[in-house]
Design a protein around this motif. Structure first.
Motif, PDB file in Angstrom:
ATOM      1  N   ARG A 199       0.837  -1.217   0.000  1.00  8.48           N
ATOM      2  CA  ARG A 199       0.000   0.000   0.000  1.00  8.48           C
ATOM      3  C   ARG A 199       0.867   1.261   0.000  1.00  8.48           C
ATOM      4  NH1 ARG A 199      -5.253  -1.550   0.896  1.00  8.48           N
ATOM      5  NH2 ARG A 199      -5.544  -3.605   1.874  1.00  8.48           N
ATOM      6  N   HIS A 200       1.560   1.469  -1.097  1.00  7.01           N
ATOM      7  CA  HIS A 200       2.501   2.593  -1.190  1.00  7.01           C
ATOM      8  C   HIS A 200       1.804   3.939  -1.069  1.00  7.01           C
ATOM      9  CE1 HIS A 200       5.581  -0.275  -2.365  1.00  7.01           C
ATOM     10  NE2 HIS A 200       4.760  -0.754  -3.279  1.00  7.01           N
ATOM     11  N   THR A 201       0.612   4.054  -1.642  1.00  8.89           N
ATOM     12  CA  THR A 201      -0.100   5.330  -1.550  1.00  8.89           C
ATOM     13  C   THR A 201      -0.478   5.654  -0.116  1.00  8.89           C
ATOM     14  OG1 THR A 201      -0.989   5.028  -3.788  1.00  8.89           O
ATOM     15  CG2 THR A 201      -2.096   6.625  -2.371  1.00  8.89           C
ATOM     16  N   HIS A 236       5.060  12.124  -5.464  1.00  7.94           N
ATOM     17  CA  HIS A 236       4.311  11.274  -6.389  1.00  7.94           C
ATOM     18  C   HIS A 236       5.258  10.344  -7.148  1.00  7.94           C
ATOM     19  CE1 HIS A 236       0.095  12.282  -6.173  1.00  7.94           C
ATOM     20  NE2 HIS A 236       0.358  13.580  -6.178  1.00  7.94           N
ATOM     21  N   ALA A 237       6.414  10.869  -7.563  1.00  8.85           N
ATOM     22  CA  ALA A 237       7.388  10.052  -8.283  1.00  8.85           C
ATOM     23  C   ALA A 237       7.942   8.937  -7.391  1.00  8.85           C
ATOM     24  CB  ALA A 237       8.530  10.931  -8.797  1.00  8.85           C
ATOM     25  N   LYS A 238       8.148   9.257  -6.122  1.00 14.93           N
ATOM     26  CA  LYS A 238       8.649   8.238  -5.190  1.00 14.93           C
ATOM     27  C   LYS A 238       7.641   7.118  -5.012  1.00 14.93           C
ATOM     28  CE  LYS A 238      10.669   7.711  -0.586  1.00 14.93           C
ATOM     29  NZ  LYS A 238      11.112   8.402   0.645  1.00 14.93           N
ATOM     30  N   ILE A 239       6.357   7.469  -4.890  1.00 20.98           N
ATOM     31  CA  ILE A 239       5.310   6.451  -4.746  1.00 20.98           C
ATOM     32  C   ILE A 239       5.243   5.581  -5.995  1.00 20.98           C
ATOM     33  CG2 ILE A 239       2.814   6.114  -4.515  1.00 20.98           C
ATOM     34  CD1 ILE A 239       2.743   8.728  -2.890  1.00 20.98           C
ATOM     35  N   ALA A 240       5.294   6.219  -7.171  1.00 20.64           N
ATOM     36  CA  ALA A 240       5.233   5.468  -8.431  1.00 20.64           C
ATOM     37  C   ALA A 240       6.435   4.549  -8.592  1.00 20.64           C
ATOM     38  CB  ALA A 240       5.142   6.435  -9.606  1.00 20.64           C
ATOM     39  N   ASP A 241       7.624   5.016  -8.193  1.00 16.45           N
ATOM     40  CA  ASP A 241       8.833   4.187  -8.302  1.00 16.45           C
ATOM     41  C   ASP A 241       8.758   2.979  -7.376  1.00 16.45           C
ATOM     42  OD1 ASP A 241       9.824   5.924 -10.166  1.00 16.45           O
ATOM     43  OD2 ASP A 241      11.181   6.969  -8.790  1.00 16.45           O
ATOM     44  N   CYS A 242       8.270   3.180  -6.149  1.00 14.70           N
ATOM     45  CA  CYS A 242       8.125   2.070  -5.205  1.00 14.70           C
ATOM     46  C   CYS A 242       7.142   1.029  -5.739  1.00 14.70           C
ATOM     47  CB  CYS A 242       7.662   2.588  -3.853  1.00 14.70           C
ATOM     48  SG  CYS A 242       8.870   3.593  -2.956  1.00 14.70           S
ATOM     49  N   ARG A 243       6.036   1.500  -6.287  1.00 19.55           N
ATOM     50  CA  ARG A 243       5.019   0.602  -6.819  1.00 19.55           C
ATOM     51  C   ARG A 243       5.562  -0.190  -8.009  1.00 19.55           C
ATOM     52  NH1 ARG A 243       1.537   4.221  -8.463  1.00 19.55           N
ATOM     53  NH2 ARG A 243       0.549   4.422  -6.417  1.00 19.55           N
ATOM     54  N   MET A 244       6.270   0.494  -8.905  1.00 22.66           N
ATOM     55  CA  MET A 244       6.806  -0.178 -10.083  1.00 22.66           C
ATOM     56  C   MET A 244       7.897  -1.179  -9.711  1.00 22.66           C
ATOM     57  SD  MET A 244       6.393  -0.470 -13.306  1.00 22.66           S
ATOM     58  CE  MET A 244       5.450   0.992 -13.742  1.00 22.66           C
ATOM     59  N   ASP A 245       8.708  -0.834  -8.728  1.00 24.95           N
ATOM     60  CA  ASP A 245       9.761  -1.746  -8.282  1.00 24.95           C
ATOM     61  C   ASP A 245       9.166  -3.028  -7.713  1.00 24.95           C
ATOM     62  OD1 ASP A 245      12.652  -2.272  -7.473  1.00 24.95           O
ATOM     63  OD2 ASP A 245      11.667  -2.340  -5.518  1.00 24.95           O
ATOM     64  N   ALA A 246       8.121  -2.904  -6.888  1.00 22.71           N
ATOM     65  CA  ALA A 246       7.469  -4.084  -6.314  1.00 22.71           C
ATOM     66  C   ALA A 246       6.805  -4.926  -7.395  1.00 22.71           C
ATOM     67  CB  ALA A 246       6.436  -3.645  -5.269  1.00 22.71           C
ATOM     68  N   THR A 247       6.221  -4.280  -8.390  1.00 23.11           N
ATOM     69  CA  THR A 247       5.570  -5.014  -9.487  1.00 23.11           C
ATOM     70  C   THR A 247       6.587  -5.791 -10.294  1.00 23.11           C
ATOM     71  OG1 THR A 247       3.858  -3.300  -9.603  1.00 23.11           O
ATOM     72  CG2 THR A 247       4.065  -4.772 -11.486  1.00 23.11           C
ATOM     73  N   HIS A 248       7.717  -5.176 -10.602  1.00 23.59           N
ATOM     74  CA  HIS A 248       8.766  -5.858 -11.364  1.00 23.59           C
ATOM     75  C   HIS A 248       9.305  -7.077 -10.612  1.00 23.59           C
ATOM     76  CE1 HIS A 248       9.543  -3.795 -15.120  1.00 23.59           C
ATOM     77  NE2 HIS A 248       9.434  -2.617 -14.527  1.00 23.59           N
ATOM     78  N   LYS A 249       9.541  -6.918  -9.323  1.00 27.18           N
ATOM     79  CA  LYS A 249      10.100  -8.026  -8.541  1.00 27.18           C
ATOM     80  C   LYS A 249       9.112  -9.193  -8.446  1.00 27.18           C
ATOM     81  CE  LYS A 249      13.220  -5.217  -5.710  1.00 27.18           C
ATOM     82  NZ  LYS A 249      13.489  -4.666  -4.344  1.00 27.18           N
ATOM     83  N   ALA A 282      -5.969   1.276  -8.283  1.00 25.58           N
ATOM     84  CA  ALA A 282      -4.871   1.928  -8.990  1.00 25.58           C
ATOM     85  C   ALA A 282      -3.541   1.661  -8.291  1.00 25.58           C
ATOM     86  CB  ALA A 282      -5.128   3.432  -9.088  1.00 25.58           C
ATOM     87  N   ASP A 283      -3.555   1.658  -6.961  1.00 23.35           N
ATOM     88  CA  ASP A 283      -2.330   1.406  -6.205  1.00 23.35           C
ATOM     89  C   ASP A 283      -1.877  -0.044  -6.338  1.00 23.35           C
ATOM     90  OD1 ASP A 283      -0.261   2.291  -4.509  1.00 23.35           O
ATOM     91  OD2 ASP A 283      -1.261   1.450  -2.765  1.00 23.35           O
ATOM     92  N   ALA A 284      -2.816  -0.964  -6.560  1.00 23.85           N
ATOM     93  CA  ALA A 284      -2.466  -2.374  -6.714  1.00 23.85           C
ATOM     94  C   ALA A 284      -1.742  -2.647  -8.019  1.00 23.85           C
ATOM     95  CB  ALA A 284      -3.725  -3.237  -6.630  1.00 23.85           C
ATOM     96  N   ASN A 285      -1.975  -1.803  -9.042  1.00 25.38           N
ATOM     97  CA  ASN A 285      -1.226  -1.907 -10.299  1.00 25.38           C
ATOM     98  C   ASN A 285      -1.502  -3.218 -11.041  1.00 25.38           C
ATOM     99  OD1 ASN A 285       0.376  -0.296 -11.887  1.00 25.38           O
ATOM    100  ND2 ASN A 285       2.308  -1.086 -11.123  1.00 25.38           N
TER     101      ASN A 285
END
Length: 372
Positions: A199-201, A236-249, A282-285
């Motif tokens: 829950r990055h947001t 906002h960029a930090k939240i998006a980066d954290c979310r994308m990093d978790a999705t990639h992993k 949206a946060d779940a991606n």
């Protein structure tokens, strides 16, 4: 051989920063001016402007606005090509009508080989004598065919290089898995594993609200407002980066461990219209997660099987096949009245998704309960 984009962050010099600012501005001007011309020609005169006409018009634009000659002509030509592609997607029903580019949103320019050169591990762009100060996190597999330079709203500069690379299939695995996407846990596997949800947001929600309140109090056009706006953009960029990093992993681990991954084909755009769950969905991606599974599976010679979204994966007993017609969302566990098996709602759904996906692949079925 296939093409893949390699993205790096770079730090421009003051001279390069000025050149990029001019390039972004000229690109935005040509795009918006041409879009207005095309829109007026279509809605007023009923005529469609072809790409060749738009390119010929670029010559007269340069004569009328001399500042367009301060940047590489390749950038402006690529802008028109990108706009033509946007119109193709619109006429094919794949996208909405092209929008005007805004000054304070993300900026980008695209260059072909005529406007850049890679020499001795350094990247030079047209109109600049010094190489870009790139943080090379990994080597590029080949010389790029095109590059895209972008600046996000947080003021960070990135360069994306489109290179050819040879995908190497991974060793065949005996494991298959079904996953059920959720909000309490981002995904639940048929093995009973639950991923949890960072829950990055929500993690930065209070800080974001504070910064947004501070921004609302600033006078429009002032330097203090610009500073406050930058702080909000960085968070906002930090939240998006954290979310994308978790999705990639998460997607990489699933592809590495399993030969076949079965997943539901959810209508995320439709689900996100629910005002109560929109922020959490949206946060779940989910959409990006499934997209990454697909292309990573293709590179690794794995298989992703998508189950029809209307398949009753949660209501069907994974042991005997009984379908529980009444199963509200708040019920997380239930007992099958036929075989008396106790089910965790999400794990049971993941098991059904796996079974249906494997059956569909074995039968070669597409579109009837499974889209592989």
């Amino acid at each position: 051989m296939t093409k893949r984009a390699y993205k790096y962050r770079f730090y421009p010099t003051p001279e390069q920063e000025m050149l990029l600012a001019r390039s972004f501005g000229c690109t935005r001007f040509v795009y918006n001016n041409t879009l207005r011309f095309r829109t007026d020609a279509f809605y007023k005169d009923g005529q469609a402007v072809s790409h060749s006409e738009a390119e010929k018009r670029l010559v007269s634009l340069k004569s009328e606005f001399p500042f367009l000659t301060d940047v590489s002509s390749v950038i402006l030509q690529q802008t028109l090509r990108d706009q033509q592609e946007a119109f193709k997607n619109f006429w094919a029903g794949r996208a909405k009508y092209p929008k005007f580019k805004k000054k304070h949103s993300k900026q980008s320019i695209r260059l072909t080989k005529a406007a850049f050169i890679v020499r001795h591990g350094q990247l030079f762009i047209a109109k600049s004598k010094e190489p870009l100060n790139i943080r090379w996190s990994r080597e590029i597999p080949s010389e790029p065919s095109s590059i895209t330079i972008s600046k996000d709203r947080a003021g960070r500069y990135f360069v994306s290089m489109l290179c050819e690379f040879e995908a190497k299939p991974m060793p065949i695995s005996n494991k298959t898995v079904g996953i059920d996407l959720g909000l309490t846990d981002l995904f639940i596997t048929s093995d009973g594993k639950k991923s949890g949800n960072p829950r990055h947001t929500r993690r930065y929600e209070q800080k974001l609200a504070h910064l947004q309140r501070q921004l609302a109090k600033k006078q429009k056009g002032s330097n203090n407002r610009a500073k406050a706006k930058l702080k909000v953009a960085r968070l906002h960029a930090k939240i998006a980066d954290c979310r994308m990093d978790a999705t990639h992993k998460a997607s990489r681990k699933l592809i590495n461990d399993n030969q076949v991954v079965c997943v539901e084909s959810l209508n995320v755009k439709g689900m996100i219209k629910n005002s109560k769950l929109a922020k959490h969905i949206a946060d779940a991606n989910w959409g990006e997660f499934v997209r990454q599974l697909k292309y990573k599976a293709e590179w690794a010679d794995r298989t992703v099987a998508e189950i029809d979204r209307f398949f009753p994966s949660s209501k069907r007993c994974s042991c005997c096949g009984f379908v529980n017609e009444s199963l509200p969302l708040f019920i997380r566990e239930w007992d099958c009245p036929e075989c008396k098996t106790h089910h965790d709602r999400d794990i049971n759904a993941a098991k059904n998704i796996r079974t249906t996906g494997l059956v569909g692949l074995a039968c070669g079925a597409t579109g009837t309960g499974i889209a592989a």
